[in-house]
Scaffold this active site. Structure first.
Site: not given
Length: 307
Positions: A225, A222, A165, A158
């Site tokens: 992600h 995740e 996300d 990020h």
């Protein structure tokens, strides 16, 4: 004879007051502490644009440039839990509410959105570029590398501006059923969908396959992600802020520049006391939006507008 000399000196002084520009080695200063007296800058050449121009006429950003996502994907929804205390930490991590990403990453998301639109679906972004300062704060409130990248050892994707996300929404903006909610750290959030019902597993696979098709790789733990396969360095200077209105503080005008550099192309001139929005900080410069255009202004010559 003395009268002519005095006239020449006066004319020279007037020509020197044409605009504002900070010297290359000007120290960084917060906009709130900008000089109280108007600053003086050398007049830009007459070949520079005198008036503003529509954004469409500006050069296309470089792939590594940071851009505001909604300027290129206005249909994509944004809901940033880390901009509030409504996230797994219970703390607000940053105060801006706009998603910024590398332009190259945004172009890939455009392709993803075009394909999803054919199925009546769209994206919602939960997190995009996360400044280094925000990553340290996230680690401070949750020092567990099971859930948060330790910035003392390495940064999350990020902080490179190429990671998002995301989830899927329908044409009305409603989230469709997925394996879990955002930032769920149970086993059901990983990409082994054998432990979740068939429909949310199908939706997660649709998102995963579409993102991978256009150049993203998902993190196994995740389902939401995704990281652009194009690598970019960790960004340690650019930092979005809560948008606020500022004024130009100068003798005549300041330059709105293409890049955060005093030698960069001037896009437009912002007249003295002209108002504009500041969207992000970049060292001695600030990313500003003025009459539909975005560029950089020197922070030494701006001040927060009075409310």
């Amino acid at each position: 004879m003395k009268g002519w000399i005095a006239m020449l000196i006066t004319a020279s002084l007037l020509l020197g007051l044409g605009g504002c520009r900070a010297p290359v080695d000007a120290p960084a200063s917060a906009p709130e502490t900008a000089p109280s007296q108007p600053a003086v800058e050398e007049t830009v050449p007459e070949t520079q644009p005198e008036t503003t121009a529509p954004r469409a006429s500006l050069p296309e950003p470089e792939d590594a440039d940071f851009v505001r996502v909604r300027d290129y994907l206005p249909e994509v929804l944004q809901q940033l839990p880390y901009a509030t205390a409504d996230n797994f930490t219970g703390h607000q991590i940053y105060d801006f509410t706009e998603v910024f990403l590398r332009y190259g990453t945004v172009k890939k998301l455009q392709l993803v959105c075009e394909e999803l639109a054919q199925q009546g679906l769209n994206l919602k972004i939960w997190d995009g570029f996360r400044p280094v300062s925000a990553q340290f704060k996230l680690w401070e409130v949750c020092p567990d590398d099971t859930y948060v990248a330790d910035p003392n050892k390495g940064f999350s994707g990020h902080s490179r501006g190429n990671t998002v996300d995301v989830t899927l929404v329908d044409t009305d903006g409603n989230e469709i059923e997925m394996p879990t909610g955002f930032d769920d750290f149970t086993a059901k959030a990983d990409r082994d969908y054998s432990d979740v019902p068939a429909l949310p597993a199908e939706h997660a696979m649709l998102l995963q396959n579409t993102m991978e098709k256009y150049g993203f790789t998902g993190y196994f733990g995740e389902w939401w992600h995704f990281r652009d396969n194009q690598e970019y360095p960790v960004e340690k200077v650019f930092e979005p802020v809560a948008a606020a209105v500022y004024r130009a503080e100068c003798q005549e005008f300041i330059n709105l520049r293409r890049e955060p550099n005093v030698d960069a192309q001037s896009i437009a001139r912002i007249p003295r006391d002209g108002e504009f929005a500041v969207l992000a900080l970049h060292g001695d410069f600030a990313l500003a939006e003025y009459q539909g255009m975005q560029g950089y202004v020197n922070r030494s010559y701006i001040r927060l507008a009075e409310k």
